[in-house]
Enzyme design. Structure first.
Site, PDB file in Angstrom:
ATOM      1  N   LYS A   1     -14.914 -34.675 -42.057  1.00 50.98           N
ATOM      2  CA  LYS A   1     -14.056 -35.567 -41.272  1.00 50.98           C
ATOM      3  C   LYS A   1     -14.863 -36.777 -40.828  1.00 50.98           C
ATOM      4  O   LYS A   1     -15.943 -36.618 -40.236  1.00 50.98           O
ATOM      5  CB  LYS A   1     -13.589 -34.821 -40.028  1.00 50.98           C
ATOM      6  CG  LYS A   1     -12.099 -34.627 -39.938  1.00 50.98           C
ATOM      7  CD  LYS A   1     -11.840 -33.765 -38.715  1.00 50.98           C
ATOM      8  CE  LYS A   1     -10.492 -34.032 -38.159  1.00 50.98           C
ATOM      9  NZ  LYS A   1     -10.263 -33.205 -36.956  1.00 50.98           N
TER      10      LYS A   1
HETATM   11  C1  E4P Z   1      -7.170 -32.571 -35.821  1.00 52.50           C
HETATM   12  O1  E4P Z   1      -7.670 -32.812 -36.881  1.00 52.50           O
HETATM   13  C2  E4P Z   1      -7.231 -33.472 -34.660  1.00 52.50           C
HETATM   14  O2  E4P Z   1      -8.550 -33.685 -34.270  1.00 52.50           O
HETATM   15  C3  E4P Z   1      -6.400 -32.893 -33.546  1.00 52.50           C
HETATM   16  O3  E4P Z   1      -5.119 -32.557 -34.050  1.00 52.50           O
HETATM   17  C4  E4P Z   1      -6.285 -33.811 -32.340  1.00 52.50           C
HETATM   18  O4  E4P Z   1      -5.376 -33.246 -31.424  1.00 52.50           O
HETATM   19  P1  E4P Z   1      -5.266 -33.734 -29.916  1.00 52.50           P
HETATM   20  O5  E4P Z   1      -4.751 -35.138 -29.901  1.00 52.50           O
HETATM   21  O6  E4P Z   1      -4.300 -32.776 -29.284  1.00 52.50           O
HETATM   22  O7  E4P Z   1      -6.644 -33.643 -29.327  1.00 52.50           O
END
Ligand code: E4P
Length: 218
Positions: free
Chosen positions: A83
């Site tokens: 990522k």
């Molecule tokens: C996943 O890849 C993301 O980092 C995550 O869904 C972010 O979610 P949030 O906005 O609830 O922290």
């Protein structure tokens, strides 16, 4: 639509994976911090539990260091997806890592233009954050719909839309309707998707009637 679980909680992942609905996992630095676990160890454990992609996020902010971190994380298991954030350095790292055969998930996407850039940089997944757009008074689902149209306009773009920052069951339903390829869903939201009062009532009625027969299948 594929389901990824959005957590670094290995007990939750193991339990949900046993149901057969889990196609992958996403983590981020906040989720790893919440787990209290060593990053490499927890990613390794998750990768052994699920066959599909497991996202592990770099924390460097310049491209060369992101690539170095990404290559190290990618060695943990074949199903690691790296990522990277949606910055110019992140896009450079995305290009280098994807050209080397590593899956890349470009995260923190808040516009269709950003999604277009990520796709051109070779992203395997783009992560548009629905809930965080809702939080600032926008409709996060509009972004999923916009990206679907943009990507479908160009055969050359094969990046998968990974709906992220999902907060409730309607986000899941609408992501599927909008044609998201994947939704990454927190465990408590994923567990809630099965709930329907008529299922509960129907099952109770069937069991009550069965009891009256006095029979046993086994
Ligand atoms: C996943 O890849 C993301 O980092 C995550 O869904 C972010 O979610 P949030 O906005 O609830 O922290």
């Amino acid at each position: 639509m594929k389901f990824f679980v959005d957590t670094a909680d290995t007990d939750e992942i193991r339990d949900l994976a046993a149901t057969g609905v889990v196609d992958g996992v996403t983590t981020n630095p906040s989720l790893v911090a919440k787990s209290g676990r060593d990053f490499t160890e927890v990613v390794k454990e998750i990768c052994a539990m699920v066959d599909g992609p497991v996202s592990a996020e770099v924390t460097a902010t310049d491209a060369d260091a992101m690539v170095e971190e990404g290559r190290k994380l990618a060695k943990i298991a074949d199903n690691v997806a790296i990522k990277v954030p949606l910055t110019w350095d992140g896009l450079k790292a995305c290009k280098a890592l994807s050209q080397g055969g590593t899956m890349v998930n470009v995260t923190l996407c808040f516009s269709a233009n950003q999604a277009l850039l990520a796709a051109k940089a070779g992203a395997t997944f783009i992560s548009p954050f629905i809930g965080r757009l809702d939080d600032i008074g926008e409709d996060g689902m509009d972004l999923i719909r916009d990206i679907r149209i943009v990507y479908d306009n160009y055969d050359a773009l094969s990046t998968q839309i990974l709906a992220a920052s999902i907060r409730n069951d309607d986000h899941v339903r609408q992501s599927a309707l909008a044609g998201a390829d994947v939704a990454t869903v927190p465990p408590q939201v994923l567990r809630g998707l099965i709930q329907h009062d008529l299922t509960d009532k129907g099952l109770a009625a069937f069991l009550a009637d069965w009891e009256k027969t006095g029979q046993s299948i086994l």
